[in-house]
Motif scaffolding. Sequence first.
Motif, PDB file in Angstrom:
ATOM      1  N   SER A 280       8.134  11.001 -12.225  1.00 39.13           N
ATOM      2  CA  SER A 280       7.836  12.064 -13.041  1.00 39.13           C
ATOM      3  C   SER A 280       6.458  12.666 -12.991  1.00 39.13           C
ATOM      4  CB  SER A 280       7.931  11.554 -14.467  1.00 39.13           C
ATOM      5  OG  SER A 280       6.969  10.481 -14.655  1.00 39.13           O
ATOM      6  N   ALA A 281       5.310  11.656 -12.376  1.00 39.57           N
ATOM      7  CA  ALA A 281       4.068  12.226 -12.081  1.00 39.57           C
ATOM      8  C   ALA A 281       4.151  13.407 -10.954  1.00 39.57           C
ATOM      9  CB  ALA A 281       3.257  11.105 -11.884  1.00 39.57           C
ATOM     10  N   LEU A 282       4.748  12.922 -10.005  1.00 40.01           N
ATOM     11  CA  LEU A 282       4.752  13.683  -8.702  1.00 40.01           C
ATOM     12  C   LEU A 282       5.343  14.959  -9.079  1.00 40.01           C
ATOM     13  CD1 LEU A 282       6.055  11.230  -6.086  1.00 40.01           C
ATOM     14  CD2 LEU A 282       3.759  12.469  -6.153  1.00 40.01           C
ATOM     15  N   ASN A 283       6.385  15.029  -9.838  1.00 42.40           N
ATOM     16  CA  ASN A 283       6.874  16.433 -10.382  1.00 42.40           C
ATOM     17  C   ASN A 283       5.958  17.259 -10.929  1.00 42.40           C
ATOM     18  OD1 ASN A 283       9.676  15.910  -9.535  1.00 42.40           O
ATOM     19  ND2 ASN A 283      10.480  15.355 -11.216  1.00 42.40           N
ATOM     20  N   ARG A 284       5.241  16.602 -11.925  1.00 45.53           N
ATOM     21  CA  ARG A 284       4.084  17.375 -12.521  1.00 45.53           C
ATOM     22  C   ARG A 284       2.894  17.771 -11.462  1.00 45.53           C
ATOM     23  NH1 ARG A 284       2.017  18.603 -17.844  1.00 45.53           N
ATOM     24  NH2 ARG A 284       0.819  20.225 -17.507  1.00 45.53           N
ATOM     25  N   VAL A 285       2.716  17.005 -10.841  1.00 42.81           N
ATOM     26  CA  VAL A 285       1.675  17.401  -9.572  1.00 42.81           C
ATOM     27  C   VAL A 285       1.983  18.498  -8.647  1.00 42.81           C
ATOM     28  CG1 VAL A 285       0.501  16.538  -7.709  1.00 42.81           C
ATOM     29  CG2 VAL A 285       0.555  15.035  -9.690  1.00 42.81           C
TER      30      VAL A 285
ATOM     31  N   ILE B 142       0.756  -0.967   0.034  1.00 44.50           N
ATOM     32  CA  ILE B 142      -0.075  -0.069   0.005  1.00 44.50           C
ATOM     33  C   ILE B 142       0.739   1.161   0.053  1.00 44.50           C
ATOM     34  CG2 ILE B 142      -1.974   1.137   1.154  1.00 44.50           C
ATOM     35  CD1 ILE B 142      -2.612  -1.528   2.385  1.00 44.50           C
ATOM     36  N   LYS B 143       2.124   1.031   0.275  1.00 45.02           N
ATOM     37  CA  LYS B 143       3.001   2.300   0.463  1.00 45.02           C
ATOM     38  C   LYS B 143       2.852   3.365  -0.764  1.00 45.02           C
ATOM     39  CE  LYS B 143       6.622   1.199   3.790  1.00 45.02           C
ATOM     40  NZ  LYS B 143       6.097   2.285   4.717  1.00 45.02           N
ATOM     41  N   ASN B 144       2.522   2.645  -2.036  1.00 47.89           N
ATOM     42  CA  ASN B 144       2.721   3.750  -2.987  1.00 47.89           C
ATOM     43  C   ASN B 144       1.399   4.003  -3.402  1.00 47.89           C
ATOM     44  OD1 ASN B 144       5.322   3.866  -3.478  1.00 47.89           O
ATOM     45  ND2 ASN B 144       5.523   1.988  -4.689  1.00 47.89           N
ATOM     46  N   THR B 145       0.449   3.933  -2.637  1.00 56.41           N
ATOM     47  CA  THR B 145      -1.141   4.188  -3.119  1.00 56.41           C
ATOM     48  C   THR B 145      -1.584   5.320  -2.269  1.00 56.41           C
ATOM     49  OG1 THR B 145      -2.128   2.608  -1.938  1.00 56.41           O
ATOM     50  CG2 THR B 145      -1.352   1.629  -3.962  1.00 56.41           C
ATOM     51  N   CYS B 146      -1.118   5.545  -1.246  1.00 59.00           N
ATOM     52  CA  CYS B 146      -1.983   6.313  -0.174  1.00 59.00           C
ATOM     53  C   CYS B 146      -1.254   7.791   0.123  1.00 59.00           C
ATOM     54  CB  CYS B 146      -1.983   5.619   0.958  1.00 59.00           C
ATOM     55  SG  CYS B 146      -3.382   4.387   0.524  1.00 59.00           S
ATOM     56  N   MET B 147      -0.648   8.407  -1.084  1.00 58.06           N
ATOM     57  CA  MET B 147      -0.077   9.887  -0.909  1.00 58.06           C
ATOM     58  C   MET B 147       1.270  10.127  -0.165  1.00 58.06           C
ATOM     59  SD  MET B 147      -3.510  12.485  -0.597  1.00 58.06           S
ATOM     60  CE  MET B 147      -4.102  12.927  -2.234  1.00 58.06           C
ATOM     61  N   GLU B 148       1.881   8.621   0.440  1.00 60.23           N
ATOM     62  CA  GLU B 148       3.093   8.942   1.195  1.00 60.23           C
ATOM     63  C   GLU B 148       4.166   9.597   0.388  1.00 60.23           C
ATOM     64  OE1 GLU B 148       6.670   6.078   3.258  1.00 60.23           O
ATOM     65  OE2 GLU B 148       4.257   5.246   3.037  1.00 60.23           O
ATOM     66  N   ARG B 149       4.240   9.381  -0.954  1.00 64.31           N
ATOM     67  CA  ARG B 149       5.389   9.825  -1.769  1.00 64.31           C
ATOM     68  C   ARG B 149       4.837  11.328  -2.002  1.00 64.31           C
ATOM     69  NH1 ARG B 149       8.038   5.762  -0.107  1.00 64.31           N
ATOM     70  NH2 ARG B 149       8.022   3.961  -1.134  1.00 64.31           N
ATOM     71  N   LEU B 150       3.681  11.425  -2.126  1.00 66.49           N
ATOM     72  CA  LEU B 150       3.027  13.055  -2.459  1.00 66.49           C
ATOM     73  C   LEU B 150       3.559  13.930  -1.218  1.00 66.49           C
ATOM     74  CD1 LEU B 150       2.046  15.263  -4.309  1.00 66.49           C
ATOM     75  CD2 LEU B 150      -0.188  14.351  -3.446  1.00 66.49           C
ATOM     76  N   VAL B 151       3.305  13.377   0.022  1.00 64.78           N
ATOM     77  CA  VAL B 151       3.830  14.164   1.180  1.00 64.78           C
ATOM     78  C   VAL B 151       5.313  14.465   1.074  1.00 64.78           C
ATOM     79  CG1 VAL B 151       4.006  14.119   3.847  1.00 64.78           C
ATOM     80  CG2 VAL B 151       1.912  13.403   2.427  1.00 64.78           C
ATOM     81  N   GLU B 152       6.116  13.447   0.706  1.00 62.82           N
ATOM     82  CA  GLU B 152       7.531  13.564   0.647  1.00 62.82           C
ATOM     83  C   GLU B 152       7.992  14.577  -0.441  1.00 62.82           C
ATOM     84  OE1 GLU B 152       8.592   9.578  -0.042  1.00 62.82           O
ATOM     85  OE2 GLU B 152       8.689   9.143   2.156  1.00 62.82           O
ATOM     86  N   ALA B 153       7.176  14.712  -1.529  1.00 60.11           N
ATOM     87  CA  ALA B 153       7.385  15.503  -2.755  1.00 60.11           C
ATOM     88  C   ALA B 153       7.050  17.027  -2.168  1.00 60.11           C
ATOM     89  CB  ALA B 153       6.582  15.071  -3.837  1.00 60.11           C
ATOM     90  N   LEU B 154       6.106  17.020  -1.543  1.00 66.07           N
ATOM     91  CA  LEU B 154       5.752  18.316  -1.215  1.00 66.07           C
ATOM     92  C   LEU B 154       6.641  19.265  -0.114  1.00 66.07           C
ATOM     93  CD1 LEU B 154       1.932  18.018  -0.975  1.00 66.07           C
ATOM     94  CD2 LEU B 154       2.996  19.613  -2.715  1.00 66.07           C
ATOM     95  N   GLU B 155       6.938  17.968   0.889  1.00 65.02           N
ATOM     96  CA  GLU B 155       8.007  18.629   1.722  1.00 65.02           C
ATOM     97  C   GLU B 155       9.305  18.929   1.220  1.00 65.02           C
ATOM     98  OE1 GLU B 155       6.545  16.003   5.529  1.00 65.02           O
ATOM     99  OE2 GLU B 155       7.979  15.230   4.392  1.00 65.02           O
ATOM    100  N   GLY B 156       9.533  18.568   0.091  1.00 61.95           N
ATOM    101  CA  GLY B 156      10.754  18.937  -0.817  1.00 61.95           C
ATOM    102  C   GLY B 156      10.624  20.091  -1.224  1.00 61.95           C
ATOM    103  N   VAL B 157       9.666  21.015  -1.271  1.00 59.48           N
ATOM    104  CA  VAL B 157       9.326  22.167  -1.926  1.00 59.48           C
ATOM    105  C   VAL B 157       9.164  23.089  -0.905  1.00 59.48           C
ATOM    106  CG1 VAL B 157       9.218  21.369  -4.409  1.00 59.48           C
ATOM    107  CG2 VAL B 157       7.034  21.805  -2.769  1.00 59.48           C
ATOM    108  N   GLY B 158       9.340  22.875   0.354  1.00 59.83           N
ATOM    109  CA  GLY B 158       8.962  23.915   1.141  1.00 59.83           C
ATOM    110  C   GLY B 158       7.841  23.631   2.181  1.00 59.83           C
ATOM    111  N   TYR B 159       7.146  22.572   1.857  1.00 60.62           N
ATOM    112  CA  TYR B 159       5.715  22.316   2.962  1.00 60.62           C
ATOM    113  C   TYR B 159       6.259  21.622   4.008  1.00 60.62           C
ATOM    114  CZ  TYR B 159       2.352  24.347  -0.379  1.00 60.62           C
ATOM    115  OH  TYR B 159       1.568  25.130  -1.000  1.00 60.62           O
ATOM    116  N   THR B 160       5.550  21.751   5.139  1.00 55.17           N
ATOM    117  CA  THR B 160       6.015  21.444   6.523  1.00 55.17           C
ATOM    118  C   THR B 160       4.542  20.822   7.219  1.00 55.17           C
ATOM    119  OG1 THR B 160       7.887  22.833   6.817  1.00 55.17           O
ATOM    120  CG2 THR B 160       6.934  21.687   8.774  1.00 55.17           C
ATOM    121  N   GLU B 161       4.659  19.498   7.371  1.00 57.36           N
ATOM    122  CA  GLU B 161       3.504  18.876   8.524  1.00 57.36           C
ATOM    123  C   GLU B 161       3.137  19.764   9.356  1.00 57.36           C
ATOM    124  OE1 GLU B 161       0.704  16.635  10.007  1.00 57.36           O
ATOM    125  OE2 GLU B 161       1.616  15.799   7.976  1.00 57.36           O
TER     126      GLU B 161
END
Length: 434
Positions: A416-421, A135-154
Amino acid sequence: MEAQQHRLTTALVLLLAAVLFSVGAQSSEAHGAASLHPVILLPGYSCGQLDARLTDEYKPPTPGCGVPKQGRRWFRLWENYTALQEDPALLPCYEDQLRLVYDRAAGDYRNLPGVETRVVSFGTTRSFFFDDPAIKNTCMERLVEALEGVGYTEGANLFGAPYDFRYAPAAPGVASRAFADFSSSLRLLVEHASVTNGNRPVILVTHSFGGLYATEFLNRSPLPWRRRYVKHLVMLCLGVGGSPVIMQVLASSTSSPSPSTTLLGSVLAFGNRSFASTLSLLPSPKVYGDTPLVITRARNYSAKDMTEFLAAVGFTDDEVQRYRTRALPVTLNFRGPLVPMTSINGVGVPTIDRLIYWDGNFSAKPQVVNSDGDGIISLDTVLALQTFVGDDPDQRYFKSVLIPNMTHTGMISDHSALNRVVKEILEANQATSS
């Protein structure tokens, strides 16, 4: 001595310059993060984790599932990969405790008697991180990490709005306590996120079924509130009008799962008919019309024949009536949220379009006819979304992005999809319309 003093002075100047540059860079980064609009993530189907607690009222299917086993404490009901690894005998317990029942007096769905549940970590993204590697790649875990990479903070400008995926928005005026409670919580979260971020309106980002929750939430919120608090809706992997895949889920649930089936497979792949959400995912007549979706020797079933199909796969008259009164009106009355919106979908992946049960045996594996889409969401429903929302003169902004050869889960896990999102989210931050 003079040369040594010159070297010392030069070194101090360079050190001061380095310090000033570092402070300037940090200030710039801090300013960039501070200028971001807060983001609230709504995950896809099955991605809201649930805790449960049992009371003496609960009637277990086996003695091992009862209150003495769990006590009166809260335990993780969904997702419970680690617990099932330790004790696979808990599978029928969790299946039973996840079931919903329909309360005729209240006109609404609820837990089994004796089962209390709560959504885990609402307001945060912590419940998007699962133990189950599948399930690790199906529930936004990677998107959270990608957003944290551009300055977002939990907890500062990044929040999560998980929901109990067993429920679904019902037609306006029809009892739906779970959705009403979720809407109240989400409204408070949106206002909190905005106020604590300099009164900036929020960006809602959804995946799959979370998009239905978000659009229904927005459409049932006052328009002035929407325009004050919501800057943009970024909706990933959702068209409009449901999917024939769900018809296969309901048909296959006439058979029994194999002993090796996991909880995920048993509840989702075989379909839990008790879930209100299952009916909300069925194909809409507004999108599919009278196109045959299920084909048998005796007859075909289109979206307009859904009540007959449900009866054919074993639904009772009462269950079919719930589809008519609770789920169908929502799909028929879909409309744009009247806030700026970006829809991002994958295409170029074979996606179920029709199911063939030639002998009428719905417990058998069907032949499938594929069309274009992301493996779950068909391109037809994406085009319908473009029509319903894009052609609405009251919809102030609508953008549709199609990513070639991208799957439903790849949208929130593929690099690549995460980059576009993330790019679209950052563009929504900079947009002048609100």
